[in-house]
Design an enzyme around this catalytic site. Sequence first.
Site, PDB file in Angstrom:
ATOM      1  N   TYR A  61       0.830  -1.200   0.000  1.00 46.90           N
ATOM      2  CA  TYR A  61       0.000   0.000   0.000  1.00 46.90           C
ATOM      3  C   TYR A  61       0.865   1.252   0.000  1.00 46.90           C
ATOM      4  CZ  TYR A  61       0.753   1.200   4.949  1.00 46.90           C
ATOM      5  OH  TYR A  61       1.307   1.585   6.142  1.00 46.90           O
ATOM      6  N   CYS A  62       0.229   2.353  -0.406  1.00 45.53           N
ATOM      7  CA  CYS A  62       0.833   3.681  -0.347  1.00 45.53           C
ATOM      8  C   CYS A  62      -0.241   4.601   0.223  1.00 45.53           C
ATOM      9  CB  CYS A  62       1.304   4.129  -1.737  1.00 45.53           C
ATOM     10  SG  CYS A  62      -0.024   4.222  -2.958  1.00 45.53           S
ATOM     11  N   ASN A  63      -0.197   5.859  -0.075  1.00 49.82           N
ATOM     12  CA  ASN A  63      -1.181   6.790   0.477  1.00 49.82           C
ATOM     13  C   ASN A  63      -2.557   6.631  -0.165  1.00 49.82           C
ATOM     14  OD1 ASN A  63      -1.595   8.932   2.419  1.00 49.82           O
ATOM     15  ND2 ASN A  63      -1.996  10.221   0.646  1.00 49.82           N
TER      16      ASN A  63
END
Length: 171
Positions: A61-63
């Site tokens: 995941y990222c933002n």
Amino acid sequence: MQAITPVALEALLKSGEAVVLDIRDENEFNSGHIPGALMLPAAHIDSTLKQTLAGKQPVFYCNSGMRTKNAAQKIQDSGIAGWRYLSGGLEAWSKHGLPTVGGNVRKPAMSIQRQVQITIAVMLLVFGGLALGGATWPIYMVLGIGLGLLFAGVTGSCAMASVIMMMPWNR
């Protein structure tokens, strides 16, 4: 590449079946992340990662999910099979009221990467406008910015990011 919802990921984490990998940079990770997540900036994804996973379901995941989608080919090339990404990223996780850890009271309002992009855009607009207005010297500034971007892309080291990180609002 298969998406997973925040609620489904929470269930996998509670059962101990998943390992969560945060592909954001260190400043973003320190500003808040999913409990138990490992920080693994996208640039560090390689074939040695398989050993870290130890048979667990890898979830990246990222933002917002965009960087994870952009890193999909690199993740595939690392040989990791059956990996997933958190749909909507940390933003979706937080919107579901799920917990985060970390969080620096004095965190920057936006990531260093975004601050660099905005700074470069403003500089190019100002110098480009001056050049269009008839001044000749701004074209050398535009060329210098281009060379700086080329250097940052080739070496992975951005001098402007280093300067921006020293600004008072990023300390």
